[in-house]
Design an enzyme around this catalytic site. Structure first.
Site, PDB file in Angstrom:
ATOM      1  N   GLU A  58       0.846  -1.352   0.026  1.00 39.82           N
ATOM      2  CA  GLU A  58       0.050   0.012  -0.080  1.00 39.82           C
ATOM      3  C   GLU A  58       0.844   1.189   0.169  1.00 39.82           C
ATOM      4  O   GLU A  58       1.930   1.300   0.494  1.00 39.82           O
ATOM      5  CB  GLU A  58      -0.997  -0.142   1.248  1.00 39.82           C
ATOM      6  CG  GLU A  58      -1.858  -1.127   1.143  1.00 39.82           C
ATOM      7  CD  GLU A  58      -2.905  -1.159   2.104  1.00 39.82           C
ATOM      8  OE1 GLU A  58      -3.910  -1.717   2.115  1.00 39.82           O
ATOM      9  OE2 GLU A  58      -2.529  -0.628   3.072  1.00 39.82           O
ATOM     10  N   CYS A  60       3.514   8.691   0.778  1.00 39.23           N
ATOM     11  CA  CYS A  60       4.119   7.671   1.979  1.00 39.23           C
ATOM     12  C   CYS A  60       4.379   6.471   1.216  1.00 39.23           C
ATOM     13  O   CYS A  60       3.429   5.708   0.729  1.00 39.23           O
ATOM     14  CB  CYS A  60       3.266   7.522   3.107  1.00 39.23           C
ATOM     15  SG  CYS A  60       3.529   6.213   4.428  1.00 39.23           S
ATOM     16  N   CYS A  65       6.318  -6.586   7.181  1.00 42.65           N
ATOM     17  CA  CYS A  65       7.437  -6.218   7.856  1.00 42.65           C
ATOM     18  C   CYS A  65       7.851  -7.282   9.102  1.00 42.65           C
ATOM     19  O   CYS A  65       6.992  -7.659   9.650  1.00 42.65           O
ATOM     20  CB  CYS A  65       7.202  -4.811   8.460  1.00 42.65           C
ATOM     21  SG  CYS A  65       8.690  -4.153   9.321  1.00 42.65           S
ATOM     22  N   CYS A  72       6.200  -4.481  15.314  1.00 45.59           N
ATOM     23  CA  CYS A  72       5.776  -3.724  16.285  1.00 45.59           C
ATOM     24  C   CYS A  72       4.439  -3.800  16.564  1.00 45.59           C
ATOM     25  O   CYS A  72       3.369  -3.925  15.949  1.00 45.59           O
ATOM     26  CB  CYS A  72       5.974  -2.219  15.773  1.00 45.59           C
ATOM     27  SG  CYS A  72       7.687  -1.707  15.201  1.00 45.59           S
ATOM     28  N   CYS A 112       1.179  -1.677  15.048  1.00 46.30           N
ATOM     29  CA  CYS A 112       1.160  -1.610  13.820  1.00 46.30           C
ATOM     30  C   CYS A 112       0.734  -2.597  13.051  1.00 46.30           C
ATOM     31  O   CYS A 112       0.880  -3.649  13.318  1.00 46.30           O
ATOM     32  CB  CYS A 112       2.753  -1.467  12.971  1.00 46.30           C
ATOM     33  SG  CYS A 112       2.801  -1.387  11.394  1.00 46.30           S
ATOM     34  N   CYS A 124      -0.851   6.378   9.834  1.00 47.57           N
ATOM     35  CA  CYS A 124       0.226   5.738  10.289  1.00 47.57           C
ATOM     36  C   CYS A 124      -0.235   4.435  11.137  1.00 47.57           C
ATOM     37  O   CYS A 124      -1.210   4.468  12.005  1.00 47.57           O
ATOM     38  CB  CYS A 124       1.000   6.793  11.384  1.00 47.57           C
ATOM     39  SG  CYS A 124       1.723   8.226  10.519  1.00 47.57           S
TER      40      CYS A 124
HETATM   41  S1  SF4 Z   1       5.855   0.510  12.555  1.00 47.98           S
HETATM   42 FE1  SF4 Z   1       5.076  -1.279  11.268  1.00 47.98          FE
HETATM   43  S2  SF4 Z   1       6.047  -1.117   9.163  1.00 47.98           S
HETATM   44 FE2  SF4 Z   1       7.424   0.215  10.746  1.00 47.98          FE
HETATM   45  S3  SF4 Z   1       8.966  -1.243  11.180  1.00 47.98           S
HETATM   46 FE3  SF4 Z   1       7.221  -1.208  12.867  1.00 47.98          FE
HETATM   47  S4  SF4 Z   1       6.018  -3.310  12.122  1.00 47.98           S
HETATM   48 FE4  SF4 Z   1       7.439  -2.383  10.377  1.00 47.98          FE
END
Ligand code: SF4
Length: 342
Positions: A89, A103, A110, A114, A117, A335
């Site tokens: 995306e 962005c 990923c 996190c 996220c 975000c």
């Molecule tokens: S915020 Fe999301 S996209 Fe960014 S490093 Fe952490 S898991 Fe990966």
């Protein structure tokens, strides 16, 4: 096939086709600066060489699957498919000041995982190539052309940790800044990381004029590790040293991103820890409201009054701070919300 973003490959083709450098420049300008469609840009070339170049060059590396426009603000979310079949995306941000930013994603999924996220909950699928990163900007520009807008700022804050895909990110930033290609002002490109100390320093060395942002989100080691599992490998002292080195290398304040989570990282203790981390560091803190995701029902945004209080306290301590707002919350483009659901 040669990618349109491959400088050496295109130059070799130019020699082979005996194409006048000025013709090549007009073709490239039509594509990268006037944001014309690939077929239209090829019409800048003489017919014979046009056909040969068109047969040898790939202009696009992504397939646009869906577009969602926010009904609340100027955000549009674009869903693309890569050649390897993964979905990524990209978000266009039409900012009230008139500026337009994009962005971009640097990976499909990923590995950083996190907790706040949506992408982090997907797991990792693939690193994007430089061409796939650049095509997000090229295709966003094509979408914006009928509106009389074009991309002025590129932020690496989409899917993925950019510093887990360093070479492709460095290559793509070089082409974004190149006067022959996108010709974006270097300071308008921002690479945002959750904090990989060695890579942050390398990034500042390789891209001295691009901006680097550190997504800190907590200055308490244990809390940070709960939010960002990758933080277990990088103690705050090491991150603080890297942050100082980046600010010194770039000779400007480092951007610190801080997502405000109710009762998690917005307490008086968190404020004191953040002030300690920032002490003596040339930095600008962006406080970001949290956009809830289904995968983290235990996390909630800090109420706006507390957000303002947190900002005022930091400011009173002499730190530079801005309270940011995310665009595209209604289309899951804000975000931390980027994720493909299929
Ligand atoms: S915020 Fe999301 S996209 Fe960014 S490093 Fe952490 S898991 Fe990966």
């Amino acid at each position: 096939m040669v990618s349109i973003h491959d400088c050496a490959g295109i130059e070799a083709l130019r020699h082979r086709l005996r194409l006048d450098p000025d013709m090549l420049r007009r073709w490239r300008n039509a594509f990268f600066k006037q944001h014309r469609d690939a077929d239209e840009a090829f019409r800048e070339l003489p017919p014979l060489q046009r056909a040969e170049l068109a047969a040898a060059v790939t202009c696009h590396h992504l397939e646009l699957l869906e577009r969602h426009d926010s009904q609340l603000d100027g955000a549009s979310k674009l869903l693309f498919r890569t050649a390897r079949g993964h979905r990524i995306e990209t978000v266009i941000l039409r900012i009230a000041s008139g500026r337009t930013a994009v962005c971009v994603s640097s990976q499909a999924g990923c590995a950083a995982r996190c907790g706040f996220c949506a992408t982090g909950h997907m797991g990792f699928a693939q690193d994007l190539t430089a061409a796939e990163i650049l095509d997000q900007v090229a295709l966003a520009n094509r979408i914006l052309r009928p509106e009389g807008r074009s991309i002025r700022n590129v932020v690496f804050m989409g899917m993925g940790e950019p510093l887990h895909n360093e070479e492709a990110v460095y290559q793509s930033v070089g082409i974004l800044q190149s006067p022959r290609y996108f010709d974006l002002a270097p300071g308008r490109i921002l690479v945002s990381t959750v904090g990989i100390p060695d890579a942050m320093v390398r990034c500042a060395e390789r891209l001295p004029r691009a901006r680097v942002a550190l997504s800190l989100h907590s200055a308490r080691q244990e809390q940070r590790e709960r939010l960002i599992p990758l933080a277990r490998r990088y103690p705050l002292a090491q991150l603080r040293a890297a942050a100082a080195a980046v600010a010194a290398q770039q000779q400007r304040p480092l951007m610190i991103e801080y997502l405000l989570l109710d009762g998690v990282n917005d307490t008086t203790e968190d404020l004191a820890a953040l002030a300690d981390f920032l002490h003596g560091l040339p930095a600008h803190v962006n406080l970001i409201p949290y956009n809830p995701i289904a995968d983290a029902p235990h996390l909630h945004p800090t109420p706006s009054a507390r957000r303002r209080e947190f900002a005022a306290s930091l400011s009173a301590l002499g730190f530079r701070v801005t309270v940011r707002y995310s665009l595209g919350a209604d289309i899951a483009a804000a975000c931390g919300q980027l994720v493909h659901s299929r």
